[in-house]
Design an enzyme around this catalytic site. Sequence first.
Site, PDB file in Angstrom:
ATOM      1  N   ARG A   2      63.151 -26.629 -85.780  1.00  0.00           N
ATOM      2  CA  ARG A   2      62.628 -26.850 -87.139  1.00  0.00           C
ATOM      3  C   ARG A   2      61.129 -27.131 -87.119  1.00  0.00           C
ATOM      4  O   ARG A   2      60.390 -26.660 -87.981  1.00  0.00           O
ATOM      5  CB  ARG A   2      63.359 -28.008 -87.824  1.00  0.00           C
ATOM      6  CG  ARG A   2      64.793 -27.673 -88.197  1.00  0.00           C
ATOM      7  CD  ARG A   2      65.506 -28.892 -88.743  1.00  0.00           C
ATOM      8  NE  ARG A   2      65.527 -29.933 -87.720  1.00  0.00           N
ATOM      9  CZ  ARG A   2      65.361 -31.227 -87.951  1.00  0.00           C
ATOM     10  NH1 ARG A   2      65.152 -31.671 -89.176  1.00  0.00           N
ATOM     11  NH2 ARG A   2      65.407 -32.097 -86.966  1.00  0.00           N
ATOM     12  N   ASN A  54      68.602 -28.774 -90.761  1.00  0.00           N
ATOM     13  CA  ASN A  54      69.800 -28.658 -89.940  1.00  0.00           C
ATOM     14  C   ASN A  54      71.037 -28.727 -90.824  1.00  0.00           C
ATOM     15  O   ASN A  54      71.114 -29.565 -91.724  1.00  0.00           O
ATOM     16  CB  ASN A  54      69.880 -29.796 -88.917  1.00  0.00           C
ATOM     17  CG  ASN A  54      68.980 -29.591 -87.727  1.00  0.00           C
ATOM     18  OD1 ASN A  54      68.509 -28.498 -87.462  1.00  0.00           O
ATOM     19  ND2 ASN A  54      68.733 -30.660 -86.995  1.00  0.00           N
TER      20      ASN A  54
END
Length: 89
Positions: free
Chosen positions: A18, A36
């Site tokens: 990320r 997530n």
Amino acid sequence: MIRKEFLVSGRVQGVGFRFFCKYQASLLSLTGYAENLDDGQVLIEVQGDESSIRKFKTKILNGNGFSRVISIDEKDLTVDTREKRFSTY
């Protein structure tokens, strides 16, 4: 300006993926977020010009050296004109 959703599968959690997405988005002046999901995937919404989003997709497909992307499902979304940055959740 366009907005895309990418649902990314593979080894993409617990490997800095990320934050890699956030860095790549900042280099390309894109906004959006990476999050997530409970099933091990990462959901990305990204917004900007079409060529920058294509470059972003290529970068995340190749990953950060620790991640391994198996697939990216893509969907068109409505542009969010209020969005100003790329975030991670």
